[in-house]
Design a protein around this motif. Structure first.
Motif, short mmCIF file in Angstrom:
data_model
loop_
_atom_site.label_atom_id
_atom_site.label_comp_id
_atom_site.label_asym_id
_atom_site.label_seq_id
_atom_site.Cartn_x
_atom_site.Cartn_y
_atom_site.Cartn_z
N ASN A 1 6.24 -6.26 2.91
CA ASN A 1 6.24 -6.32 1.45
C ASN A 1 4.81 -6.47 0.95
O ASN A 1 4.36 -7.55 0.60
N SER A 2 4.08 -5.39 0.94
CA SER A 2 2.68 -5.42 0.57
C SER A 2 2.44 -4.61 -0.69
O SER A 2 3.32 -3.94 -1.21
N GLU A 3 1.21 -4.68 -1.16
CA GLU A 3 0.85 -3.93 -2.36
C GLU A 3 0.73 -2.44 -2.07
O GLU A 3 0.48 -1.65 -2.98
N ASN A 4 0.92 -2.06 -0.82
CA ASN A 4 0.86 -0.65 -0.45
C ASN A 4 2.24 -0.10 -0.11
O ASN A 4 2.37 0.79 0.74
N SER A 5 3.27 -0.62 -0.77
CA SER A 5 4.63 -0.20 -0.46
C SER A 5 5.44 0.08 -1.72
O SER A 5 5.26 -0.56 -2.75
N SER B 1 -0.73 4.42 -1.49
CA SER B 1 -2.04 3.84 -1.79
C SER B 1 -1.88 2.86 -2.96
O SER B 1 -0.87 2.86 -3.66
N LYS B 2 -2.89 2.04 -3.17
CA LYS B 2 -2.85 1.10 -4.30
C LYS B 2 -2.75 1.85 -5.62
O LYS B 2 -2.04 1.42 -6.53
N ARG C 1 0.82 3.09 -6.08
CA ARG C 1 1.73 2.01 -6.46
C ARG C 1 1.51 1.61 -7.92
O ARG C 1 2.47 1.37 -8.67
N THR C 2 0.25 1.54 -8.34
CA THR C 2 -0.05 1.23 -9.74
C THR C 2 0.55 2.28 -10.66
O THR C 2 1.12 1.96 -11.71
N ASN C 3 0.46 3.54 -10.25
CA ASN C 3 1.07 4.62 -11.04
C ASN C 3 2.58 4.46 -11.12
O ASN C 3 3.19 4.69 -12.17
N LEU D 1 3.03 11.77 -5.28
CA LEU D 1 3.70 11.98 -3.99
C LEU D 1 4.69 13.14 -4.10
O LEU D 1 5.78 12.98 -4.63
N SER D 2 4.30 14.29 -3.63
CA SER D 2 5.19 15.46 -3.64
C SER D 2 5.81 15.58 -2.25
O SER D 2 5.24 16.19 -1.34
N LEU D 3 6.98 15.01 -2.10
CA LEU D 3 7.62 14.93 -0.78
C LEU D 3 8.57 16.08 -0.50
O LEU D 3 8.94 16.31 0.65
N TRP D 4 8.97 16.80 -1.56
CA TRP D 4 9.92 17.89 -1.38
C TRP D 4 9.39 19.15 -2.04
O TRP D 4 8.73 19.09 -3.08
N ASP D 5 9.70 20.29 -1.45
CA ASP D 5 9.23 21.57 -1.98
C ASP D 5 10.27 22.21 -2.88
O ASP D 5 10.46 23.43 -2.87
#
Length: 206
Positions: free
Chosen positions: A9-13, A93-94, A97-99, A151-155
């Motif tokens: 549970n970090s700020e990068n999750s 990324s930080k 996550r902020t976004n 994050l574009s994970l799907w095409d």
């Protein structure tokens, strides 16, 4: 297991909770998808205190739906104690996550303007892209929120992304799978109190 999840549970999750409440509606969807989970929610913390999706606004009314902050303890889930789930973690990324936090806040600020994309849900079941302004179904919302963070994970369009697509994507790590109310980071005392309240509610409704 508990310490491992806490350490993640970090700020990068960012987290995605997939669930199956076993309602008539989800059983109907499962007839088409054959997938174990047919609801997806976006979470900002591993304790699931900040959990968001498009779904029921009232536990007893599946037709009143839209953008919701879901409450594991007092919301819809407490009326379905047999809910099964899979909690996924995504490394970000930080900045991403902020976004994500900003995107969630924008939905919260205008939540009355959003509605449930029922037609789009029917479309995805037959692989037909149906987008409507200010309307989403659960996995469409999750995919679009992630896309908006960079994050574009799907095409393919977010309106064609299903909970099963999320579950199978290699970018996600499974932190927990089992009954939702057995998830070790939930507040056990509060959960017990709300369970008793839900049982009383069911008895009064009979």
């Amino acid at each position: 297991m508990i310490e491992y999840i806490k350490n993640q549970n970090s700020e990068n999750s960012i987290y995605v909770l997939l669930t199956d409440t076993g309602t008539l509606f989800t059983k109907l969807i499962k007839q088409f998808t054959a997938a174990p989970y047919n609801h997806a929610s976006l979470a900002l913390d591993a304790e699931l205190n900040e959990l968001f999706s498009f779904g029921r606004k009232q536990a007893t009314n599946p037709w009143s739906a839209g953008f919701v902050q879901e409450d594991v303890y007092e919301g819809t889930f407490r009326h379905f104690p047999g809910t099964r789930c899979q909690l996924l973690r995504l490394h970000v990324s930080k900045r991403q996550r902020t976004n994500a936090v900003r995107i969630i806040q924008s939905f919260q600020n205008d939540q009355q303007a959003y509605r449930y994309n029922l037609i789009g849900l029917l479309g995805v079941l037959v692989n037909l892209d149906i987008e409507q302004k200010n309307a989403y179904f659960c996995s469409q919302f999750v995919a679009e929120a992630l896309r908006s963070t960079g994050l574009s994970l799907w095409d393919r369009p977010s309106s064609l992304v299903t909970p099963e697509d999320i579950r199978r994507h290699p970018a996600f790590e499974t932190l927990y799978e089992g009954y939702l109310f057995d998830y070790p980071l939930l507040d056990g005392e509060r959960l017990s109190r709300e369970r008793n309240g839900a049982e009383l509610w069911r008895r009064q409704a009979v």
